[in-house]
Motif scaffolding. Structure first.
Motif, PDB file in Angstrom:
ATOM      1  N   LEU A   1       0.844  -1.188   0.000  1.00  0.00           N
ATOM      2  CA  LEU A   1       0.000   0.000   0.000  1.00  0.00           C
ATOM      3  C   LEU A   1       0.880   1.239   0.000  1.00  0.00           C
ATOM      4  O   LEU A   1       1.815   1.341   0.797  1.00  0.00           O
ATOM      5  N   VAL A   2       0.593   2.176  -0.902  1.00  0.00           N
ATOM      6  CA  VAL A   2       1.326   3.439  -0.911  1.00  0.00           C
ATOM      7  C   VAL A   2       0.345   4.575  -1.156  1.00  0.00           C
ATOM      8  O   VAL A   2      -0.675   4.395  -1.827  1.00  0.00           O
TER       9      VAL A   2
ATOM     10  N   LYS B   1      -7.986   5.750   1.003  1.00  0.00           N
ATOM     11  CA  LYS B   1      -8.886   4.890   0.230  1.00  0.00           C
ATOM     12  C   LYS B   1      -8.165   4.384  -1.023  1.00  0.00           C
ATOM     13  O   LYS B   1      -7.512   5.165  -1.719  1.00  0.00           O
ATOM     14  N   PRO B   2      -8.280   3.096  -1.340  1.00  0.00           N
ATOM     15  CA  PRO B   2      -7.655   2.564  -2.548  1.00  0.00           C
ATOM     16  C   PRO B   2      -8.241   3.220  -3.800  1.00  0.00           C
ATOM     17  O   PRO B   2      -9.458   3.355  -3.929  1.00  0.00           O
ATOM     18  N   ILE B   3      -7.354   3.660  -4.707  1.00  0.00           N
ATOM     19  CA  ILE B   3      -7.828   4.282  -5.954  1.00  0.00           C
ATOM     20  C   ILE B   3      -7.272   3.596  -7.194  1.00  0.00           C
ATOM     21  O   ILE B   3      -7.812   3.770  -8.281  1.00  0.00           O
ATOM     22  N   ALA B   4      -6.181   2.832  -7.047  1.00  0.00           N
ATOM     23  CA  ALA B   4      -5.583   2.175  -8.217  1.00  0.00           C
ATOM     24  C   ALA B   4      -4.727   1.007  -7.769  1.00  0.00           C
ATOM     25  O   ALA B   4      -4.272   0.963  -6.625  1.00  0.00           O
ATOM     26  N   ILE B   5      -4.539   0.085  -8.695  1.00  0.00           N
ATOM     27  CA  ILE B   5      -3.641  -1.043  -8.448  1.00  0.00           C
ATOM     28  C   ILE B   5      -2.619  -1.073  -9.565  1.00  0.00           C
ATOM     29  O   ILE B   5      -2.972  -1.024 -10.749  1.00  0.00           O
ATOM     30  N   LEU B   6      -1.367  -1.143  -9.183  1.00  0.00           N
ATOM     31  CA  LEU B   6      -0.271  -1.280 -10.133  1.00  0.00           C
ATOM     32  C   LEU B   6       0.156  -2.737 -10.074  1.00  0.00           C
ATOM     33  O   LEU B   6       0.553  -3.230  -9.022  1.00  0.00           O
ATOM     34  N   ALA B   7       0.006  -3.451 -11.187  1.00  0.00           N
ATOM     35  CA  ALA B   7       0.248  -4.896 -11.191  1.00  0.00           C
ATOM     36  C   ALA B   7       0.913  -5.303 -12.499  1.00  0.00           C
ATOM     37  O   ALA B   7       0.765  -4.621 -13.522  1.00  0.00           O
TER      38      ALA B   7
ATOM     39  N   ARG C   1       2.249  -6.568  -6.520  1.00  0.00           N
ATOM     40  CA  ARG C   1       1.034  -5.780  -6.792  1.00  0.00           C
ATOM     41  C   ARG C   1       0.994  -4.671  -5.752  1.00  0.00           C
ATOM     42  O   ARG C   1       1.114  -4.941  -4.561  1.00  0.00           O
ATOM     43  N   ILE C   2       0.827  -3.453  -6.199  1.00  0.00           N
ATOM     44  CA  ILE C   2       0.858  -2.316  -5.285  1.00  0.00           C
ATOM     45  C   ILE C   2      -0.461  -1.548  -5.393  1.00  0.00           C
ATOM     46  O   ILE C   2      -0.881  -1.175  -6.482  1.00  0.00           O
ATOM     47  N   THR C   3      -1.096  -1.333  -4.245  1.00  0.00           N
ATOM     48  CA  THR C   3      -2.334  -0.560  -4.194  1.00  0.00           C
ATOM     49  C   THR C   3      -1.987   0.880  -3.841  1.00  0.00           C
ATOM     50  O   THR C   3      -1.304   1.138  -2.849  1.00  0.00           O
ATOM     51  N   ILE C   4      -2.462   1.802  -4.655  1.00  0.00           N
ATOM     52  CA  ILE C   4      -2.223   3.226  -4.436  1.00  0.00           C
ATOM     53  C   ILE C   4      -3.464   3.813  -3.769  1.00  0.00           C
ATOM     54  O   ILE C   4      -4.586   3.573  -4.211  1.00  0.00           O
ATOM     55  N   THR C   5      -3.245   4.566  -2.699  1.00  0.00           N
ATOM     56  CA  THR C   5      -4.352   5.127  -1.935  1.00  0.00           C
ATOM     57  C   THR C   5      -4.348   6.654  -1.985  1.00  0.00           C
ATOM     58  O   THR C   5      -3.309   7.276  -2.205  1.00  0.00           O
ATOM     59  N   LYS C   6      -5.513   7.219  -1.798  1.00  0.00           N
ATOM     60  CA  LYS C   6      -5.658   8.674  -1.674  1.00  0.00           C
ATOM     61  C   LYS C   6      -6.592   8.905  -0.499  1.00  0.00           C
ATOM     62  O   LYS C   6      -7.686   8.344  -0.452  1.00  0.00           O
ATOM     63  N   ASP C   7      -6.137   9.663   0.446  1.00  0.00           N
ATOM     64  CA  ASP C   7      -6.893   9.899   1.680  1.00  0.00           C
ATOM     65  C   ASP C   7      -7.268   8.579   2.352  1.00  0.00           C
ATOM     66  O   ASP C   7      -8.355   8.412   2.883  1.00  0.00           O
TER      67      ASP C   7
END
Length: 82
Positions: A5-6, A35-41, A27-33
């Protein structure tokens, strides 16, 4: 990035590092505030092959074009039967 998570800010700052990790299978989950907003895989090889076949078929259909006497009104079933 121990848990995959980043934050969006961290992703922006460390993108090259994240790409290397993804190349290694992460697999990296990108968060904003928070909350997950994107997955880099990593890209799935079968997905790439499917996209390549779909693109090739689309290009074939574009080259064929519509008949000169085409009057409009293509329905969904007709499009998929080509």
């Amino acid at each position: 990035m121990p848990d995959g998570l980043v934050s969006a800010a961290e992703a922006n700052r460390d993108f090259p590092k994240m790409l290397r990790e993804v190349e290694d299978g992460a697999r990296i989950t990108i968060t904003k505030d928070g909350k997950p907003i994107a997955i880099l895989a990593p890209v799935d090889a079968s997905m790439t092959a499917d996209r390549s076949r779909a693109h090739q078929r689309m290009m074939e259909l574009l080259r064929e074009g519509l008949p000169l006497d085409f009057q409009g009104g293509v329905d969904r079933d007709e499009v998929h039967s080509r």
